[in-house]
Structures are given as structure tokens and as C-alpha cells.
Scaffold this active site. Structure first.
Site, PDB file in Angstrom:
ATOM      1  N   ASP A   1       0.800  -1.232   0.000  1.00  0.00           N
ATOM      2  CA  ASP A   1       0.000   0.000   0.000  1.00  0.00           C
ATOM      3  C   ASP A   1       0.831   1.279   0.000  1.00  0.00           C
ATOM      4  OD1 ASP A   1       0.733  -0.913   2.485  1.00  0.00           O
ATOM      5  OD2 ASP A   1      -1.319  -1.323   3.132  1.00  0.00           O
TER       6      ASP A   1
ATOM      7  N   LYS B   1       4.841   0.529  16.166  1.00  0.00           N
ATOM      8  CA  LYS B   1       3.715   1.253  16.756  1.00  0.00           C
ATOM      9  C   LYS B   1       3.870   1.510  18.263  1.00  0.00           C
ATOM     10  CE  LYS B   1       0.894  -0.408  13.014  1.00  0.00           C
ATOM     11  NZ  LYS B   1       1.004  -1.699  12.415  1.00  0.00           N
TER      12      LYS B   1
ATOM     13  N   ASP C   1       1.035   6.195   2.382  1.00  0.00           N
ATOM     14  CA  ASP C   1       0.548   4.867   2.750  1.00  0.00           C
ATOM     15  C   ASP C   1      -0.954   4.923   2.517  1.00  0.00           C
ATOM     16  OD1 ASP C   1      -0.622   2.723   3.995  1.00  0.00           O
ATOM     17  OD2 ASP C   1       0.666   2.781   5.760  1.00  0.00           O
TER      18      ASP C   1
HETATM   19  N1  GDD Z   1       1.118 -11.832   2.151  1.00  0.00           N
HETATM   20  C1  GDD Z   1       0.811 -11.265   3.302  1.00  0.00           C
HETATM   21  N2  GDD Z   1       0.358 -12.056   4.331  1.00  0.00           N
HETATM   22  N3  GDD Z   1       0.948  -9.927   3.444  1.00  0.00           N
HETATM   23  C2  GDD Z   1       0.618  -9.378   4.637  1.00  0.00           C
HETATM   24  C3  GDD Z   1       0.127 -10.141   5.723  1.00  0.00           C
HETATM   25  C4  GDD Z   1      -0.008 -11.563   5.555  1.00  0.00           C
HETATM   26  O1  GDD Z   1      -0.415 -12.315   6.445  1.00  0.00           O
HETATM   27  N4  GDD Z   1      -0.110  -9.284   6.767  1.00  0.00           N
HETATM   28  C5  GDD Z   1       0.198  -8.047   6.328  1.00  0.00           C
HETATM   29  N5  GDD Z   1       0.640  -8.093   5.034  1.00  0.00           N
HETATM   30  C6  GDD Z   1       1.095  -6.990   4.196  1.00  0.00           C
HETATM   31  C7  GDD Z   1       0.127  -5.801   4.104  1.00  0.00           C
HETATM   32  O2  GDD Z   1      -0.679  -5.887   2.931  1.00  0.00           O
HETATM   33  C8  GDD Z   1       1.079  -4.638   3.974  1.00  0.00           C
HETATM   34  O3  GDD Z   1       1.509  -4.507   2.626  1.00  0.00           O
HETATM   35  C9  GDD Z   1       2.279  -5.069   4.809  1.00  0.00           C
HETATM   36  O4  GDD Z   1       2.225  -6.485   4.871  1.00  0.00           O
HETATM   37  C10 GDD Z   1       2.284  -4.486   6.232  1.00  0.00           C
HETATM   38  O5  GDD Z   1       0.972  -4.565   6.723  1.00  0.00           O
HETATM   39  P1  GDD Z   1       0.535  -4.511   8.255  1.00  0.00           P
HETATM   40  O6  GDD Z   1       1.115  -5.663   8.983  1.00  0.00           O
HETATM   41  O7  GDD Z   1      -0.934  -4.339   8.232  1.00  0.00           O
HETATM   42  O8  GDD Z   1       1.253  -3.245   8.836  1.00  0.00           O
HETATM   43  P2  GDD Z   1       0.864  -1.702   8.753  1.00  0.00           P
HETATM   44  O9  GDD Z   1       0.446  -1.343   7.368  1.00  0.00           O
HETATM   45  O10 GDD Z   1      -0.012  -1.324   9.885  1.00  0.00           O
HETATM   46  O11 GDD Z   1       2.317  -1.064   9.030  1.00  0.00           O
HETATM   47  C11 GDD Z   1       3.368  -1.404   8.155  1.00  0.00           C
HETATM   48  O12 GDD Z   1       3.580  -0.347   7.246  1.00  0.00           O
HETATM   49  C12 GDD Z   1       4.029   0.896   7.848  1.00  0.00           C
HETATM   50  C13 GDD Z   1       4.294   1.862   6.706  1.00  0.00           C
HETATM   51  O13 GDD Z   1       3.109   2.195   6.114  1.00  0.00           O
HETATM   52  C14 GDD Z   1       4.626  -1.696   8.983  1.00  0.00           C
HETATM   53  O14 GDD Z   1       5.600  -2.184   8.100  1.00  0.00           O
HETATM   54  C15 GDD Z   1       5.112  -0.426   9.681  1.00  0.00           C
HETATM   55  O15 GDD Z   1       6.341  -0.676  10.346  1.00  0.00           O
HETATM   56  C16 GDD Z   1       5.305   0.684   8.654  1.00  0.00           C
HETATM   57  O16 GDD Z   1       5.689   1.899   9.299  1.00  0.00           O
END
Ligand code: GDD
Length: 344
Positions: free
Chosen positions: A110, A161, A217
Site C-alpha cells: 500500500d 507502533k 501509505d
Molecule cells: N502476504 C501477506 N500475508 N501480506 C501481509 C500479511 C499476511 O499475512 N499481513 C500483512 N501483510 C502486508 C500488508 O498488505 C502490507 O503490505 C504489509 O504487509 C504491512 O501490513 P501490516 O502488517 O498491516 O502493517 P501496517 O500497514 O499497519 O504497518 C506497516 O507499514 C508501515 C508503513 O506504512 C509496517 O511495516 C510499519 O512498520 C510501517 O511503518
């Protein structure tokens, strides 16, 4: 070089819009999110990309077949049987990621920015550690991974976070990793941010690369604000490939797909994107809006601060402000006046 893109289930902000496409296929500024990222990777010389998905892999593979052929890039859709978080998918795709000794890119799906991949590679090769993470500055760091690093970029600590303010420099969701990092990960649900990065930081193997340009994001930002930021940044980018339309009735940063039909005496802009096959009647005013593909807007209608999902039908003489029209919806009432409060 190779890359892996992490794709999760549909993000909550997309739900009203996204009953038609998987998240990475939904368009932002008239191009799917996945295509924004793939284009930048291909431009940087990447020829093999693993797309880690916990669902709908076959559908996405079919959709992207023509793209892969056109761009000469190998796309591998690696589907998890259960969501493996942000680390497990790398272990699952290990055989592709360590097929040569080169490091690989990892992208959160994203994220949009000007993707300075070549510069990041030079930085990564220069410091010699196992991993590089791109960092950017935000006003509200508690929603992100916060990174503390020294003047050379060596990461001292990584906190996902944190509840209390530590720094406003955050993980931007773009990494370069050596295949050695894969030795730290198993095919189990695990978090890169909570488990692997803190471990790499404590063994002094993680470095921070500061992004200079814009960063979005779109999973966390209001989609209209993100679109305005993106259009503005691209307008100032001398190497942009975007074709901004400027003619009578079109004002400011406006992106309109070539297939769009616009009636006479319309006012479009500023800050508008209009997707493929949209049809707009006469005397229509559209300001600060995202209109996704296939929608029809009737004559004498006024849309301001709105997001219109795919294949919607908006009648004539409708006035809408600050509203989201979920995909495949019909607003037929002539003269209807709608004001909702939130895009999220
Ligand atoms: N394939 C796969 N499987 N992808 C996943 C999964 C999973 O089980 N869980 C999350 N993702 C992907 C999401 O689509 C996204 O691209 C990425 O991994 C991180 O998602 P989240 O775990 O939801 O984290 P976040 O978006 O709240 O925060 C992340 O992004 C921030 C920057 O925008 C983290 O990386 C933060 O450290 C970072 O600052």
C-alpha cells in the site's frame, strides 16, 4: 534483482469501494497499486517479482499475465494457506528469493513514493549490513514502525507502533535484504517489524535510508488526500510519465483516462482522477474527486470531495459532497442532495 511484494486481505478503508477487485487491483490515480509498484521495480531493472498473497492468487495471476508479457517480468504469485504476517511469506518464497546471491527488494503493497530504488541499492551495497529499510518523517508516528538510527544510518532500535513518542522517523515499508536474512525466518506466522527488525538492529545489521520525496501509505491515509498529494508530487516531477489534461473546462491537477467521454460545458478540477470508460454528461462539475472506472455521471450533476467506486451510475442534477459511492451503486434520483461526513 528480484523483489517480493506483501499483499494482505482487503484493507478496511477500501471496503466500501472494493467489492469487485482484490486490493492490489483497485486503481489509485488510474493505475492499480500493484502496477505502480511493478512499473517502478521494472524501471530499476528487476525482472522477477514474487507477489505474496493470502488469497485470490489465481485471479490476480490471470489479470497480470498480459502485463508480465508486455514488460518482460516474471511474476510469481505465492499463496499462503494461512496468513503468515509480514515475515513468514518470505520464508515461503525462499527458493525464489535466494536463487542468486543478489539482495532483493521487499515492498508493502500500500506504499507509493518516487521509489528511489537505484539509490537505495547503492546505499545498501555501501554499508555492507544485511538489510536496508527506507524511512520517512510523519506527524503521527504511533501508527507506524519507529526507527532510531545514527548519522551513518545504522539502526539502533526498531519499535513497531510505540505508544509513547520516541521519534518521528518511521519505517516507510520498502526494504532491501540480503538472502542471509532468510536464515532468521521460518514458514510460520511472524512479524518482520516486531521480531526480525529488532533482532537485526541489535546485531547491527540494519541500516536506514532516508526518503527525500513524497510518501503515501494509502492504507492509512484518506484516499482523496493521498490522491491530491500524489498528483501534486507528480506534477512537479520532471520525469513523470503522467499525462495531465489541460484544456477549456479542466483546471489544475487532473488525470483523465483516454477512454473517458466528457459532455459539453463541464468543469473538471482541481485534483481529480477519472478512470477508464467513465462517461460524463453535459454541464457537470467535478472538484477534488476520484471517479473509478466504468462509472456514469448524469448531466447537470455536481460532485465535490467525493469518491465514486467502479461501475456506479449517478443520475442527472445530483449534488454530492464529501461522499463515497460504493462500487456498483446507483444514485438515480434526479435532484438528490447528499452530504456525508467521511471518506473512510
Ligand atoms: N502476504 C501477506 N500475508 N501480506 C501481509 C500479511 C499476511 O499475512 N499481513 C500483512 N501483510 C502486508 C500488508 O498488505 C502490507 O503490505 C504489509 O504487509 C504491512 O501490513 P501490516 O502488517 O498491516 O502493517 P501496517 O500497514 O499497519 O504497518 C506497516 O507499514 C508501515 C508503513 O506504512 C509496517 O511495516 C510499519 O512498520 C510501517 O511503518
Amino acid at each position: 534483482m528480484k523483489a517480493l511484494i506483501m499483499v494482505d486481505r482487503d484493507a478496511s478503508w477500501l471496503r466500501p469501494l472494493n467489492n469487485v477487485f482484490p486490493q492490489p487491483l483497485l486503481e489509485f490515480a488510474n493505475k492499480s497499486m500493484l502496477e505502480h509498484q511493478l512499473d517502478a521495480l521494472v524501471d530499476a531493472g528487476v525482472r522477477q517479482v514474487v507477489i505474496a498473497v493470502p488469497y485470490r492468487a489465481e485471479e490476480m495471476e490471470q489479470e497480470f499475465k498480459p502485463y508480465a508479457e508486455r514488460k518482460g517480468v516474471k511474476l510469481i504469485f505465492s499463496q499462503e494457506t494461512e496468513p503468515l504476517g509480514t515475515a513468514g511469506p518470505m520464508a515461503l518464497a525462499r527458493k525464489y528469493l535466494e536463487s542468486d546471491s543478489e539482495p532483493f527488494f521487499v515492498l508493502n503493497s500500500d506504499i507509493l513514493c518516487d521509489f528511489p530504488f537505484k539509490d537505495m541499492v547503492a546505499f545498501h551495497k555501501n554499508h555492507g549490513g544485511e538489510g536496508t529499510i527506507a524511512v520517512t518523517k510523519v506527524e503521527e508516528p504511533s501508527k507506524y514502525g519507529v526507527v532510531i538510527y545514527d548519522q551513518k544510518g545504522k539502526v539502533e532500535s526498531f519499535m513497531e507502533k510505540p505508544e509513547e513518542f520516541v521519534s518521528n522517523k518511521i519505517n516507510a515499508g520498502l526494504y532491501i535484504l540480503n538472502s542471509k536474512v532468510l536464515d532468521r525466518i521460518e514458514i510460520l506466522p511472524a512479524s518482520m517489524e516486531k521480531e526480525i527488525f529488532p533482532m537485526m538492529a541489535s546485531s547491527q545489521q540494519l541500516y536506514a535510508y532516508e526518503l527525500k520525496g513524497y510518501w503515501i501509505d494509502i492504507g492509512k491515509q484518506d484516499i482523496l488526500t493521498g490522491t491530491c498529494l500524489y498528483l501534486q508530487a507528480e506534477r512537479q516531477n520532471s520525469e513523470t510519465k503522467l499525462k495531465f489534461r489541460s484544456e477549456v473546462g479542466i483546471v489544475g491537477n487532473v488525470l483523465i483516462d483516454e477512454s473517458v467521454k466528457i459532455g459539453s460545458n463541464c468543469h473538471v478540477g482541481p485534483s481529480v482522477t477519472i478512470g477508464k470508460d467513465v462517461i460524463i454528461g453535459d454541464n457537470v462539475c467535478i472538484k477534488r474527486c476520484v471517479i473509478l472506472r466504468g462509472s456514469k455521471i448524469g448531466s447537470n450533476t455536481w460532485l465535490e470531495d467525493c469518491i465514486v467506486g467502479v461501475y456506479c451510475k449517478i443520475g442527472q442534477m445530483v449534488r454530492m459532497e464529501k461522499s463515497v459511492v460504493p462500487s456498483q451503486n446507483i444514485i438515480t434520483d434526479n435532484g438528490v442532495y447528499v452530504i456525508l461526513s467521511s471518506h473512510k
